[in-house]
Design a protein around this motif. Structure first.
Motif, PDB file in Angstrom:
ATOM      1  N   PHE A   1      17.364   0.261  -9.926  1.00 19.66           N
ATOM      2  CA  PHE A   1      17.799   1.655 -10.024  1.00 19.66           C
ATOM      3  C   PHE A   1      16.949   2.520  -9.103  1.00 19.66           C
ATOM      4  CE2 PHE A   1      17.716   5.960 -11.619  1.00 19.66           C
ATOM      5  CZ  PHE A   1      19.047   6.213 -11.948  1.00 19.66           C
ATOM      6  N   GLY A   2      15.629   2.328  -9.150  1.00 21.27           N
ATOM      7  CA  GLY A   2      14.729   3.135  -8.329  1.00 21.27           C
ATOM      8  C   GLY A   2      14.955   2.929  -6.844  1.00 21.27           C
ATOM      9  N   TYR A   3      15.239   1.701  -6.453  1.00 23.20           N
ATOM     10  CA  TYR A   3      15.524   1.375  -5.045  1.00 23.20           C
ATOM     11  C   TYR A   3      16.748   2.147  -4.564  1.00 23.20           C
ATOM     12  CZ  TYR A   3      17.119  -1.687  -1.176  1.00 23.20           C
ATOM     13  OH  TYR A   3      17.566  -2.193   0.022  1.00 23.20           O
ATOM     14  N   LEU A   4      17.842   2.045  -5.310  1.00 24.47           N
ATOM     15  CA  LEU A   4      19.070   2.726  -4.911  1.00 24.47           C
ATOM     16  C   LEU A   4      18.939   4.240  -5.060  1.00 24.47           C
ATOM     17  CD1 LEU A   4      21.647   0.257  -6.504  1.00 24.47           C
ATOM     18  CD2 LEU A   4      21.169   0.566  -4.063  1.00 24.47           C
ATOM     19  N   PHE A   5      18.226   4.672  -6.093  1.00 21.46           N
ATOM     20  CA  PHE A   5      18.025   6.101  -6.322  1.00 21.46           C
ATOM     21  C   PHE A   5      17.191   6.707  -5.190  1.00 21.46           C
ATOM     22  CE2 PHE A   5      15.851   9.755  -8.299  1.00 21.46           C
ATOM     23  CZ  PHE A   5      16.927  10.431  -8.846  1.00 21.46           C
ATOM     24  N   ALA A   6      16.093   6.022  -4.825  1.00 19.37           N
ATOM     25  CA  ALA A   6      15.234   6.514  -3.750  1.00 19.37           C
ATOM     26  C   ALA A   6      15.984   6.568  -2.427  1.00 19.37           C
ATOM     27  CB  ALA A   6      14.001   5.631  -3.623  1.00 19.37           C
ATOM     28  N   LEU A   7      16.816   5.558  -2.158  1.00 18.15           N
ATOM     29  CA  LEU A   7      17.631   5.563  -0.944  1.00 18.15           C
ATOM     30  C   LEU A   7      18.626   6.722  -0.955  1.00 18.15           C
ATOM     31  CD1 LEU A   7      18.394   1.759  -0.448  1.00 18.15           C
ATOM     32  CD2 LEU A   7      17.169   3.229   1.155  1.00 18.15           C
TER      33      LEU A   7
ATOM     34  N   PHE B   1      10.488   5.217  -2.198  1.00 20.84           N
ATOM     35  CA  PHE B   1      10.730   6.179  -1.118  1.00 20.84           C
ATOM     36  C   PHE B   1       9.675   6.005  -0.025  1.00 20.84           C
ATOM     37  CE2 PHE B   1      10.501  10.156   1.114  1.00 20.84           C
ATOM     38  CZ  PHE B   1      11.793  10.662   1.124  1.00 20.84           C
ATOM     39  N   PHE B   2       8.428   5.846  -0.433  1.00 17.22           N
ATOM     40  CA  PHE B   2       7.347   5.661   0.537  1.00 17.22           C
ATOM     41  C   PHE B   2       7.533   4.363   1.317  1.00 17.22           C
ATOM     42  CE2 PHE B   2       3.417   8.440   0.065  1.00 17.22           C
ATOM     43  CZ  PHE B   2       4.134   9.543  -0.365  1.00 17.22           C
ATOM     44  N   GLU B   3       7.927   3.303   0.629  1.00 19.69           N
ATOM     45  CA  GLU B   3       8.166   2.031   1.316  1.00 19.69           C
ATOM     46  C   GLU B   3       9.232   2.190   2.399  1.00 19.69           C
ATOM     47  OE1 GLU B   3       8.459  -1.870  -0.471  1.00 19.69           O
ATOM     48  OE2 GLU B   3       7.943  -1.003  -2.416  1.00 19.69           O
ATOM     49  N   ILE B   4      10.317   2.860   2.035  1.00 19.19           N
ATOM     50  CA  ILE B   4      11.427   3.061   2.970  1.00 19.19           C
ATOM     51  C   ILE B   4      10.966   3.912   4.156  1.00 19.19           C
ATOM     52  CG2 ILE B   4      13.732   4.075   3.229  1.00 19.19           C
ATOM     53  CD1 ILE B   4      13.933   3.586   0.070  1.00 19.19           C
ATOM     54  N   SER B   5      10.198   4.958   3.876  1.00 19.53           N
ATOM     55  CA  SER B   5       9.716   5.852   4.933  1.00 19.53           C
ATOM     56  C   SER B   5       8.834   5.106   5.925  1.00 19.53           C
ATOM     57  CB  SER B   5       8.934   7.026   4.333  1.00 19.53           C
ATOM     58  OG  SER B   5       9.747   7.803   3.485  1.00 19.53           O
ATOM     59  N   VAL B   6       7.908   4.306   5.402  1.00 18.34           N
ATOM     60  CA  VAL B   6       6.997   3.557   6.266  1.00 18.34           C
ATOM     61  C   VAL B   6       7.768   2.532   7.094  1.00 18.34           C
ATOM     62  CG1 VAL B   6       5.115   1.861   6.268  1.00 18.34           C
ATOM     63  CG2 VAL B   6       4.955   3.920   4.852  1.00 18.34           C
ATOM     64  N   SER B   7       8.714   1.855   6.469  1.00 18.45           N
ATOM     65  CA  SER B   7       9.524   0.867   7.185  1.00 18.45           C
ATOM     66  C   SER B   7      10.284   1.514   8.337  1.00 18.45           C
ATOM     67  CB  SER B   7      10.512   0.202   6.223  1.00 18.45           C
ATOM     68  OG  SER B   7      11.390  -0.665   6.928  1.00 18.45           O
ATOM     69  N   ASP B   8      10.914   2.638   8.075  1.00 21.11           N
ATOM     70  CA  ASP B   8      11.663   3.331   9.127  1.00 21.11           C
ATOM     71  C   ASP B   8      10.755   3.784  10.261  1.00 21.11           C
ATOM     72  OD1 ASP B   8      14.045   2.941   7.884  1.00 21.11           O
ATOM     73  OD2 ASP B   8      14.431   5.040   7.398  1.00 21.11           O
TER      74      ASP B   8
ATOM     75  N   LEU C   1       0.835  -1.206   0.000  1.00 19.44           N
ATOM     76  CA  LEU C   1       0.000   0.000   0.000  1.00 19.44           C
ATOM     77  C   LEU C   1       0.865   1.250   0.000  1.00 19.44           C
ATOM     78  CD1 LEU C   1      -2.777   1.325   0.146  1.00 19.44           C
ATOM     79  CD2 LEU C   1      -2.706   1.057   2.636  1.00 19.44           C
ATOM     80  N   ALA C   2       1.936   1.243   0.796  1.00 19.85           N
ATOM     81  CA  ALA C   2       2.849   2.383   0.821  1.00 19.85           C
ATOM     82  C   ALA C   2       3.452   2.601  -0.568  1.00 19.85           C
ATOM     83  CB  ALA C   2       3.957   2.148   1.846  1.00 19.85           C
ATOM     84  N   HIS C   3       3.832   1.507  -1.223  1.00 24.74           N
ATOM     85  CA  HIS C   3       4.414   1.584  -2.567  1.00 24.74           C
ATOM     86  C   HIS C   3       3.442   2.254  -3.543  1.00 24.74           C
ATOM     87  CE1 HIS C   3       7.085  -0.119  -5.794  1.00 24.74           C
ATOM     88  NE2 HIS C   3       5.968   0.068  -6.500  1.00 24.74           N
ATOM     89  N   GLU C   4       2.212   1.790  -3.532  1.00 21.12           N
ATOM     90  CA  GLU C   4       1.221   2.340  -4.466  1.00 21.12           C
ATOM     91  C   GLU C   4       0.834   3.769  -4.103  1.00 21.12           C
ATOM     92  OE1 GLU C   4       0.908   0.795  -7.106  1.00 21.12           O
ATOM     93  OE2 GLU C   4       1.769  -1.092  -6.416  1.00 21.12           O
ATOM     94  N   LEU C   5       0.810   4.088  -2.817  1.00 20.96           N
ATOM     95  CA  LEU C   5       0.555   5.472  -2.411  1.00 20.96           C
ATOM     96  C   LEU C   5       1.676   6.389  -2.877  1.00 20.96           C
ATOM     97  CD1 LEU C   5      -0.879   4.968   1.193  1.00 20.96           C
ATOM     98  CD2 LEU C   5      -2.078   5.953  -0.779  1.00 20.96           C
ATOM     99  N   GLY C   6       2.890   5.845  -2.946  1.00 23.71           N
ATOM    100  CA  GLY C   6       4.000   6.630  -3.478  1.00 23.71           C
ATOM    101  C   GLY C   6       3.761   7.006  -4.927  1.00 23.71           C
TER     102      GLY C   6
END
Length: 234
Positions: free
Chosen positions: A158-164, A52-59, A18-23
Motif C-alpha cells: 500500500f505504501g509503495y503504491l501510495f507513495a508513487l 517516497f525517499f527511495e523513489i526520489s533517490v532512484s530517480d 539509507l534513503a528509506h530510513e531517512l524517509g
C-alpha cells in the motif's frame, strides 16, 4: 531523528536502505513540534515517506548516471522493487489471509497445511514464472510470527503504491508540491489515507486514476529496465 546502519558499504542497495530510513526520519522531523498524540500514524501510512525517499533517490541517481552499466544497476533495482511490492508481498498477504480464515474455521494449522497454503500463495501471484517455490517461507519470515501485529506485510505494498501516487503529483502541483507533501505527512497521525490525499492533493484514493498514476510510473521503470537489458545483450 537519527539513522543508524550497522553495515554500510556504499553499494546502491545500502544507499536505497539509507534513503528509506531517512524517509522515516524526515516523517518524524516534520512532526517534531506537534503534540505526541497527533504523531502516531497508522501502519498503512507509516511507509509513505520512506518509500517516497527511495523513489526520489532512484530517480535522481538514474538521471545522473553516466554509463549504461550505472543505468542498468538502478533500473534493475526498480524492477526488483516492483516485483517485491506487487508480487512477493501480496503473496505473503494472501498466505496470511488463508491462515486467519483457517483459524476461524477451526482448522488445525499443521506444517503440511502451512506448506500447502504457502505454495498456493506463490503460485497465485507468480503464476508459472517460478521454477520452484519456497513452501517453508512461513517458518523463516519474522513478520508472520509477530503476535501483536497482523498483516504486517500489507502496508508495504500500500505504501509503495501510495507513495508513487503522491510522487506523481509533483508536475501538477509544481512549486507548491513540497509544502503540500510536508502538510500531508504532518496530518498522517490524525487523518486517514483518504482524508490526507483529499485535503492536501485534492484527489481521492477511491478514484482508480490515483492508482493508475502509480502504475504509470512503474510501467515507465519496467520499460527502461527492458531497454537497458536489451542494450546490454542480456
Amino acid at each position: 531523528p537519527r539513522v543508524y546502519m550497522s553495515a554500510y558499504s556504499g553499494s546502491y542497495g545500502h544507499v536505497s536502505i539509507l534513503a528509506h530510513e531517512l524517509g522515516h526520519a524526515f516523517h518524524n522531523w516534520v512532526m517534531r513540534d506537534m503534540d505526541i498524540a497527533l504523531t502516531r500514524y497508522p501502519m498503512n501510512l507509516a511507509e509513505t515517506a520512506s518509500l517516497f525517499f527511495e523513489i526520489s533517490v532512484s530517480d535522481q541517481l538514474t538521471s545522473l548516471a553516466s554509463t549504461p552499466q550505472e543505468r542498468l544497476q538502478y533500473h534493475w533495482h526498480d524492477a526488483e522493487q516492483a516485483g517485491a511490492f506487487l508480487l512477493n508481498i501480496p503473496a505473503r498477504f494472501e498466505f496470511e489471509c488463508a491462515v486467519h480464515e483457517a483459524k476461524e474455521q477451526g482448522t488445525t494449522l499443521t506444517p503440511d497445511f502451512l506448506r500447502e497454503k504457502m505454495d498456493e500463495a506463490w503460485q497465485n501471484c507468480y503464476g508459472e514464472v517460478l521454477s520452484e517455490t519456497d513452501n517453508m517461507f512461513w517458518a523463516s519470515k519474522l513478520h508472520f510470527h509477530m503476535t501483536g501485529t497482523q498483516f504486517y506485510n500489507f502496508p508495504y505494498t500500500f505504501g509503495y503504491l501510495f507513495a508513487l501516487g503522491v510522487y506523481a503529483q509533483q508536475d501538477t502541483l509544481g512549486e507548491g508540491f513540497h509544502q503540500a507533501y510536508v502538510d500531508l505527512l504532518r496530518d498522517t497521525g490524525c487523518m486517514t489515507a483518504e482524508e490526507v490525499v483529499q485535503k492536501h492533493l485534492g484527489l481521492s484514493i477511491e478514484d482508480p486514476e490515483f492508482w493508475r498514476g502509480s502504475i504509470r510510473i512503474i510501467d515507465k521503470q519496467i520499460q527502461a529496465f527492458e531497454e537497458q537489458i536489451e542494450a546490454a545483450g542480456l
